[in-house]
Design a protein around this motif. Sequence first.
Motif, mmCIF file in Angstrom:
data_model
loop_
_atom_site.group_PDB
_atom_site.id
_atom_site.type_symbol
_atom_site.label_atom_id
_atom_site.label_comp_id
_atom_site.label_asym_id
_atom_site.label_seq_id
_atom_site.Cartn_x
_atom_site.Cartn_y
_atom_site.Cartn_z
ATOM 1 N N UNK A 22 127.550 13.249 168.907
ATOM 2 C CA UNK A 22 127.859 14.353 168.007
ATOM 3 C C UNK A 22 128.498 15.515 168.756
ATOM 4 N N UNK A 23 128.130 15.711 170.010
ATOM 5 C CA UNK A 23 128.646 16.835 170.774
ATOM 6 C C UNK A 23 130.129 16.683 171.112
ATOM 7 N N UNK A 24 130.649 15.462 171.121
ATOM 8 C CA UNK A 24 132.036 15.255 171.497
ATOM 9 C C UNK A 24 132.921 14.875 170.317
ATOM 10 N N UNK A 25 132.407 14.973 169.101
ATOM 11 C CA UNK A 25 133.216 14.655 167.936
ATOM 12 C C UNK A 25 134.417 15.598 167.882
ATOM 13 N N UNK A 26 135.589 15.028 167.645
ATOM 14 C CA UNK A 26 136.820 15.809 167.708
ATOM 15 C C UNK A 26 137.113 16.565 166.419
ATOM 16 N N UNK A 27 136.688 16.059 165.307
ATOM 17 C CA UNK A 27 137.020 16.690 164.034
ATOM 18 C C UNK A 27 135.762 16.892 163.196
ATOM 19 N N UNK A 28 135.842 17.811 162.211
ATOM 20 C CA UNK A 28 134.696 17.968 161.308
ATOM 21 C C UNK A 28 134.351 16.667 160.579
ATOM 22 N N UNK A 90 136.364 18.978 152.982
ATOM 23 C CA UNK A 90 136.911 17.996 152.064
ATOM 24 C C UNK A 90 136.263 16.629 152.227
ATOM 25 N N UNK A 91 135.444 16.468 153.253
ATOM 26 C CA UNK A 91 134.738 15.201 153.471
ATOM 27 C C UNK A 91 133.524 15.136 152.545
ATOM 28 N N UNK A 92 133.088 13.917 152.274
ATOM 29 C CA UNK A 92 131.896 13.746 151.447
ATOM 30 C C UNK A 92 130.669 14.050 152.294
ATOM 31 N N UNK A 93 129.971 15.095 151.914
ATOM 32 C CA UNK A 93 128.745 15.476 152.617
ATOM 33 C C UNK A 93 127.805 16.148 151.635
ATOM 34 N N UNK A 94 126.548 15.924 151.835
ATOM 35 C CA UNK A 94 125.531 16.573 151.006
ATOM 36 C C UNK A 94 125.046 17.885 151.611
ATOM 37 N N UNK A 151 120.124 20.074 151.089
ATOM 38 C CA UNK A 151 120.927 18.868 150.822
ATOM 39 C C UNK A 151 121.194 18.753 149.326
ATOM 40 N N UNK A 152 122.441 18.518 149.018
ATOM 41 C CA UNK A 152 122.843 18.278 147.639
ATOM 42 C C UNK A 152 123.530 16.936 147.531
ATOM 43 N N UNK A 153 124.241 16.746 146.449
ATOM 44 C CA UNK A 153 124.989 15.511 146.254
ATOM 45 C C UNK A 153 126.259 15.527 147.102
ATOM 46 N N UNK A 154 126.715 14.347 147.452
ATOM 47 C CA UNK A 154 127.960 14.232 148.228
ATOM 48 C C UNK A 154 129.150 14.473 147.343
#
Length: 154
Positions: A22-28, A90-94, A151-154
């Motif tokens: 997770x620490x090296x993820x390049x994009x949101x 814009x990604x699906x996230x809760x 947390x909500x719906x995606x």
Amino acid sequence: MTKPLIGAFLAVAVAAVAGATIAVAATPAETITIRQNNFKQIGRAQKSLSDELKKPAPDVAVLRASAQTLATFAPQVNRWFPRGSGKETGAKTGALPAIWQQTPRFNASAAQFVAAATGLQRAAATGDAARVRAAFPAVGASCKGCHDTFKGDK
């Protein structure tokens, strides 16, 4: 080496790698995907514990491995939500904005999960299924407490 013991080692290794990734993820979007995959690991560990505890003679190795997975992931949870990794991507996230609007409260909820997972791990280390049964509800309660607010719906 027995299958449950191999599973325990693999669970810890996967948890450690996932947390470091997770620490090296390049994009949101990548951050969100990694976060969701980590939560799926947590969910699988909880289901494994739940299923095992329903058995008349739970397999202690399975209880220990699943509890270890939870204890490994729990301290990482609050780091899986860097600013800019919410629905605004814009990604699906809760993940709800409350995470970033109420950061101290979110961190307190995450700390409750850490405490519950640590207690469960200690109970599992004893090999006493009754102690694991007694400690397990606190994990679910800590998850629910966080989900209810953050947390909500995606």
